[in-house]
Design a protein around this motif. Structure first.
Motif, short mmCIF file in Angstrom:
data_model
loop_
_atom_site.label_atom_id
_atom_site.label_comp_id
_atom_site.label_asym_id
_atom_site.label_seq_id
_atom_site.Cartn_x
_atom_site.Cartn_y
_atom_site.Cartn_z
N TYR B 35 -23.69 1.10 -18.07
CA TYR B 35 -24.85 1.86 -18.52
C TYR B 35 -25.12 1.53 -19.98
O TYR B 35 -24.23 1.16 -20.73
CB TYR B 35 -24.61 3.37 -18.41
CG TYR B 35 -24.56 3.92 -17.00
CD1 TYR B 35 -23.40 3.81 -16.24
CD2 TYR B 35 -25.66 4.57 -16.45
CE1 TYR B 35 -23.34 4.33 -14.96
CE2 TYR B 35 -25.61 5.10 -15.17
CZ TYR B 35 -24.44 4.98 -14.43
OH TYR B 35 -24.40 5.51 -13.17
N GLN B 37 -26.88 3.41 -23.44
CA GLN B 37 -27.37 4.64 -24.03
C GLN B 37 -27.90 4.30 -25.42
O GLN B 37 -27.12 4.11 -26.35
CB GLN B 37 -26.28 5.71 -24.11
CG GLN B 37 -26.78 7.05 -24.59
CD GLN B 37 -25.72 8.15 -24.55
OE1 GLN B 37 -24.53 7.88 -24.59
NE2 GLN B 37 -26.17 9.40 -24.46
N GLN B 41 -30.51 8.88 -27.04
CA GLN B 41 -31.25 8.86 -25.77
C GLN B 41 -30.32 9.11 -24.59
O GLN B 41 -29.12 9.33 -24.74
CB GLN B 41 -31.96 7.51 -25.61
CG GLN B 41 -32.93 7.17 -26.72
CD GLN B 41 -34.07 8.15 -26.81
OE1 GLN B 41 -34.66 8.53 -25.80
NE2 GLN B 41 -34.38 8.59 -28.02
N SER B 42 -30.91 9.02 -23.41
CA SER B 42 -30.16 9.22 -22.18
C SER B 42 -29.49 7.93 -21.75
O SER B 42 -29.58 6.90 -22.41
CB SER B 42 -31.11 9.73 -21.10
OG SER B 42 -30.39 10.05 -19.93
N LEU B 43 -28.82 7.99 -20.62
CA LEU B 43 -28.13 6.82 -20.09
C LEU B 43 -29.02 6.12 -19.06
O LEU B 43 -29.66 6.77 -18.23
CB LEU B 43 -26.82 7.23 -19.41
CG LEU B 43 -25.67 7.67 -20.30
CD1 LEU B 43 -25.84 9.08 -20.79
CD2 LEU B 43 -24.35 7.53 -19.56
N LEU B 45 -28.82 2.97 -16.18
CA LEU B 45 -27.95 2.07 -15.43
C LEU B 45 -28.39 0.63 -15.62
O LEU B 45 -29.56 0.31 -15.41
CB LEU B 45 -27.97 2.44 -13.95
CG LEU B 45 -27.11 1.59 -13.02
CD1 LEU B 45 -25.62 1.76 -13.34
CD2 LEU B 45 -27.39 1.94 -11.56
N LEU B 92 -21.63 1.74 -21.89
CA LEU B 92 -20.62 2.54 -21.23
C LEU B 92 -20.30 1.97 -19.85
O LEU B 92 -21.22 1.61 -19.10
CB LEU B 92 -21.11 3.98 -21.04
CG LEU B 92 -21.38 4.78 -22.31
CD1 LEU B 92 -22.61 5.62 -22.17
CD2 LEU B 92 -20.18 5.65 -22.65
#
Lengths: 115, 113
Positions: B35, B37, B41-43, B45, B92
Motif C-alpha cells: 500500500y 500512504q 492521506q489514506s492508504l 492498494l 506499507l
C-alpha cells in the motif's frame, strides 16, 4: 470515485465521551469491514472488524454497528481516553474470485480525546 | 497475528533513482499486499503479491514503476523506480490472516528530493 466515505474528517471529544465515526459504501460486493487505528509514525493496527451478517460487534471498548440496508457502518469508542487519540480508518474488502483481496480505505478521522 | 518488519524504515532519495523496500514476515503467508500512504492521506492498494505468481496491480499502478518480487512465503520486495517527488509517501506491506484480516508493517517513509 471514493468507494468508502468516512466522516467526520476530525473529531474532538472529552475524556469519557463516546466518539462515533461513520462510514458509508455503495459497492454491494464488499463483505468484510475492518477498522484500523494509526498513531503518528506507525503502521495501521487492526482494531475490530465485522461481516455483513451481523449488526453489531464489541471488542473491549470498541463497538462496530453495521446497517446492511443503508450500507453504513460506524465505530463507537466507549469511555474514551487521551491514549485513544489517533487517526482511525474504516476499510472494506471486496468479494472477488480472482484472488485479489486488498482493502479499500476511507479517508480517515483524526480523533483527539481531551483530558 | 504475524509480526511484519520493513527495511528501510525511512530514506531520502534523489530524483531519478530507485529504492527497494523489503518486507519480512515471521510466519508463512500466502497473500502479501503493498500500500501507499501519501502524507496525511489514506492508504491506497498498489498490488497484491502471491508467492509463485505475478503480482496483481491496481488501477493507476504499473509493474515498470513498482516492480514486486515474492520469492518465498515470508518475504517480498517493492521497488519504487525512477523516483520523483510525487513518490514521497509511506509504503506499507501487509499480510492476510486466516480469515480476511490484514496486518500491517511499520511502513517505509520515503522522501524524494
Amino acid at each position: 470515485q471514493q468507494q468508502v466515505k468516512q466522516s467526520p474528517q476530525s473529531l474532538i471529544v472529552q475524556k469519557g465521551g463516546i466518539p462515533i465515526i461513520n462510514c458509508a459504501y455503495e459497492n454491494t460486493a464488499f463483505d468484510y469491514f475492518p477498522w484500523y487505528q494509526q498513531f503518528p509514525g506507525k503502521g495501521p493496527a487492526l482494531l475490530i472488524a465485522i461481516r455483513p451478517d451481523v449488526s453489531e460487534k464489541k471488542e473491549g471498548r470498541f463497538t462496530i454497528s453495521f446497517n446492511k440496508s443503508a450500507k453504513q457502518f460506524s465505530l463507537h469508542i466507549m469511555d474514551s481516553q487521551p491514549g485513544d487519540s489517533a487517526t482511525y480508518f474504516c476499510a472494506a474488502r471486496e468479494r472477488s474470485g480472482g484472488g485479489a483481496d486488498g482493502l479499500t480505505f476511507g479517508k480517515g478521522t483524526h480523533l483527539i480525546i481531551q483530558p | 497475528s504475524a509480526v511484519i518488519s520493513q527495511k528501510p524504515s525511512r530514506d531520502i532519495c534523489q530524483r531519478g533513482t530507485s529504492l527497494t523496500i523489503q518486507c519480512q514476515v515471521d510466519s508463512q503467508v500466502t497473500m502479501m499486499f503493498w500500500y501507499r500512504q501519501q502524507p496525511g492521506q489514506s492508504l491506497t492498494l498498489i498490488a497484491t503479491a502471491n508467492q509463485g505468481s505475478e503480482a496483481t496491480y491496481e488501477s493507476g499502478f504499473v509493474i515498470d514503476k513498482f516492480p514486486i518480487s515474492r520469492p518465498n512465503l515470508t518475504f517480498s520486495t517493492l521497488t519504487v523506480s525512477n523516483m520523483s517527488p510525487e513518490d514521497s509517501s509511506i509504503y506499507l506491506c501487509s499480510t492476510r490472516g486466516a480469515l480476511y484480516e490484514q496486518y500491517f508493517g511499520p511502513g517505509t517513509r520515503l522522501t524524494v528530493t
